[in-house]
Write a protein that holds these residues in place. Structure first.
Motif, PDB file in Angstrom:
ATOM      1  N   THR A 131      -2.696 -55.439  25.401  1.00 18.05           N
ATOM      2  CA  THR A 131      -3.663 -54.831  24.485  1.00 18.05           C
ATOM      3  C   THR A 131      -5.066 -54.977  25.067  1.00 18.05           C
ATOM      4  OG1 THR A 131      -4.067 -56.881  23.262  1.00 18.05           O
ATOM      5  CG2 THR A 131      -2.252 -55.467  22.481  1.00 18.05           C
ATOM      6  N   ALA A 132      -5.958 -54.135  24.600  1.00 19.11           N
ATOM      7  CA  ALA A 132      -7.349 -54.212  25.044  1.00 19.11           C
ATOM      8  C   ALA A 132      -7.945 -55.565  24.672  1.00 19.11           C
ATOM      9  CB  ALA A 132      -8.163 -53.078  24.423  1.00 19.11           C
ATOM     10  N   GLU A 133      -7.604 -56.084  23.510  1.00 17.39           N
ATOM     11  CA  GLU A 133      -8.118 -57.377  23.073  1.00 17.39           C
ATOM     12  C   GLU A 133      -7.631 -58.503  23.991  1.00 17.39           C
ATOM     13  OE1 GLU A 133      -7.966 -60.345  19.227  1.00 17.39           O
ATOM     14  OE2 GLU A 133      -7.575 -58.222  18.923  1.00 17.39           O
ATOM     15  N   ALA A 134      -6.382 -58.430  24.416  1.00 10.83           N
ATOM     16  CA  ALA A 134      -5.849 -59.466  25.316  1.00 10.83           C
ATOM     17  C   ALA A 134      -6.567 -59.440  26.661  1.00 10.83           C
ATOM     18  CB  ALA A 134      -4.348 -59.281  25.512  1.00 10.83           C
ATOM     19  N   VAL A 135      -6.861 -58.261  27.176  1.00  5.67           N
ATOM     20  CA  VAL A 135      -7.583 -58.156  28.453  1.00  5.67           C
ATOM     21  C   VAL A 135      -9.009 -58.679  28.280  1.00  5.67           C
ATOM     22  CG1 VAL A 135      -8.459 -56.575  30.211  1.00  5.67           C
ATOM     23  CG2 VAL A 135      -6.155 -56.254  29.298  1.00  5.67           C
ATOM     24  N   ALA A 136      -9.670 -58.295  27.188  1.00  2.00           N
ATOM     25  CA  ALA A 136     -11.034 -58.770  26.937  1.00  2.00           C
ATOM     26  C   ALA A 136     -11.060 -60.290  26.790  1.00  2.00           C
ATOM     27  CB  ALA A 136     -11.606 -58.097  25.687  1.00  2.00           C
ATOM     28  N   ASP A 137     -10.050 -60.850  26.141  1.00  2.00           N
ATOM     29  CA  ASP A 137      -9.963 -62.303  25.987  1.00  2.00           C
ATOM     30  C   ASP A 137      -9.773 -62.976  27.349  1.00  2.00           C
ATOM     31  OD1 ASP A 137      -9.973 -64.569  24.209  1.00  2.00           O
ATOM     32  OD2 ASP A 137      -7.823 -64.759  24.588  1.00  2.00           O
ATOM     33  N   ALA A 138      -8.940 -62.394  28.201  1.00  2.00           N
ATOM     34  CA  ALA A 138      -8.733 -62.932  29.553  1.00  2.00           C
ATOM     35  C   ALA A 138     -10.032 -62.864  30.360  1.00  2.00           C
ATOM     36  CB  ALA A 138      -7.617 -62.180  30.271  1.00  2.00           C
ATOM     37  N   VAL A 139     -10.776 -61.789  30.204  1.00  2.00           N
ATOM     38  CA  VAL A 139     -12.062 -61.662  30.901  1.00  2.00           C
ATOM     39  C   VAL A 139     -13.041 -62.702  30.381  1.00  2.00           C
ATOM     40  CG1 VAL A 139     -14.060 -60.140  31.244  1.00  2.00           C
ATOM     41  CG2 VAL A 139     -11.743 -59.262  31.578  1.00  2.00           C
ATOM     42  N   ALA A 140     -13.043 -62.956  29.078  1.00  2.00           N
ATOM     43  CA  ALA A 140     -13.911 -63.991  28.518  1.00  2.00           C
ATOM     44  C   ALA A 140     -13.542 -65.361  29.100  1.00  2.00           C
ATOM     45  CB  ALA A 140     -13.807 -64.008  26.989  1.00  2.00           C
ATOM     46  N   ASP A 141     -12.257 -65.638  29.236  1.00  2.00           N
ATOM     47  CA  ASP A 141     -11.823 -66.897  29.863  1.00  2.00           C
ATOM     48  C   ASP A 141     -12.336 -66.990  31.299  1.00  2.00           C
ATOM     49  OD1 ASP A 141     -10.445 -67.689  27.586  1.00  2.00           O
ATOM     50  OD2 ASP A 141      -8.480 -67.092  28.362  1.00  2.00           O
ATOM     51  N   PHE A 142     -12.203 -65.891  32.033  1.00  2.00           N
ATOM     52  CA  PHE A 142     -12.682 -65.863  33.419  1.00  2.00           C
ATOM     53  C   PHE A 142     -14.189 -66.111  33.482  1.00  2.00           C
ATOM     54  CE2 PHE A 142     -14.946 -63.046  36.386  1.00  2.00           C
ATOM     55  CZ  PHE A 142     -14.743 -63.779  37.552  1.00  2.00           C
ATOM     56  N   VAL A 143     -14.950 -65.441  32.628  1.00  2.00           N
ATOM     57  CA  VAL A 143     -16.415 -65.585  32.644  1.00  2.00           C
ATOM     58  C   VAL A 143     -16.820 -67.028  32.374  1.00  2.00           C
ATOM     59  CG1 VAL A 143     -18.538 -64.972  31.394  1.00  2.00           C
ATOM     60  CG2 VAL A 143     -16.939 -63.179  32.113  1.00  2.00           C
ATOM     61  N   GLU A 144     -16.191 -67.658  31.385  1.00  2.00           N
ATOM     62  CA  GLU A 144     -16.517 -69.052  31.090  1.00  2.00           C
ATOM     63  C   GLU A 144     -16.209 -69.950  32.286  1.00  2.00           C
ATOM     64  OE1 GLU A 144     -14.218 -69.786  27.569  1.00  2.00           O
ATOM     65  OE2 GLU A 144     -15.739 -68.908  26.254  1.00  2.00           O
ATOM     66  N   TRP A 145     -15.049 -69.736  32.901  1.00  2.00           N
ATOM     67  CA  TRP A 145     -14.635 -70.519  34.068  1.00  2.00           C
ATOM     68  C   TRP A 145     -15.610 -70.329  35.230  1.00  2.00           C
ATOM     69  CZ3 TRP A 145     -12.804 -68.483  38.786  1.00  2.00           C
ATOM     70  CH2 TRP A 145     -12.204 -69.409  39.654  1.00  2.00           C
ATOM     71  N   ALA A 146     -16.002 -69.093  35.495  1.00  2.00           N
ATOM     72  CA  ALA A 146     -16.891 -68.805  36.622  1.00  2.00           C
ATOM     73  C   ALA A 146     -18.328 -69.217  36.339  1.00  2.00           C
ATOM     74  CB  ALA A 146     -16.838 -67.309  36.968  1.00  2.00           C
TER      75      ALA A 146
END
Length: 188
Positions: free
Chosen positions: A140-155
């Motif tokens: 889902t679009a929400e799942a991808v956006a959530d994964a991107v948010a996880d990546f941004v926090e990590w980076a």
């Protein structure tokens, strides 16, 4: 059954698996434009609040290419400005590669996210799988956006920042209460 017959059955099963994986990869690549609005909303918030001057180019971007079945979706930070990343042990500034996240449908038919931290351009790194979103039909679009948010926090502040946390400006729209009254003196 003879050995050649079993060999051909395995060959045909493998061909069928490749066909299924190719279909899944094509489905994922065609789904990428549908998830972009949710993903871009996350990136817009981050870009609006990053302190200026930390990056040489656009700080954070998404890149898509549905014709690339390997990585039709990439989210990447730009290289940071030289003043923001560490010097090597010998003194000159190191050339840095920005952190990135790549989303692809792998050989098992599952969409996974792989990430790279900010790192020295002279260092080759293996991508780290950080999320499995499931089959392309489940994504889902929400799942991808959530994964991107996880990546941004990590980076930005986690293990992917290479010891140099990104700086964020306070939003100008927060309702900070201003204190106008004088504080009583302790001596009084």
């Amino acid at each position: 059954m003879s050995h050649p017959v079993e060999r051909i059955r395995l060959f045909i099963a493998e061909q069928h698996r490749h066909l299924t994986v190719n279909e899944a990869q094509a489905f994922w690549a065609n789904l990428v434009p549908d998830v972009l609005p949710a993903l871009d909303a996350v990136l817009d918030v981050v870009r609006c609040h990053l302190e200026p001057g930390q990056f040489l180019d656009e700080p954070l971007a998404s890149r898509t290419d549905p014709t690339r079945s390997q990585y039709p979706l990439v989210v990447a930070f730009s290289r940071r400005a030289p003043a923001t990343h560490p010097r090597s042990h010998h003194g000159p500034r190191i050339e840095e590669i920005g952190a990135s996240a790549l989303f692809r449908c792998d050989d098992e038919g599952l969409v996974r996210g792989y990430r790279y931290p900010f790192h020295d351009a002279r260092t080759a790194l293996e991508a780290e799988c950080f999320v499995c979103l499931g089959t392309p039909h489940e994504v889902t679009a929400e799942a991808v956006a959530d994964a991107v948010a996880d990546f941004v926090e990590w980076a930005a502040v986690g293990g992917g920042c290479n010891g140099q946390r990104l700086r964020f400006a306070a939003p100008a729209t927060l309702p900070f209460a201003r204190v106008h009254a004088r504080m009583p003196s302790i001596a009084a």
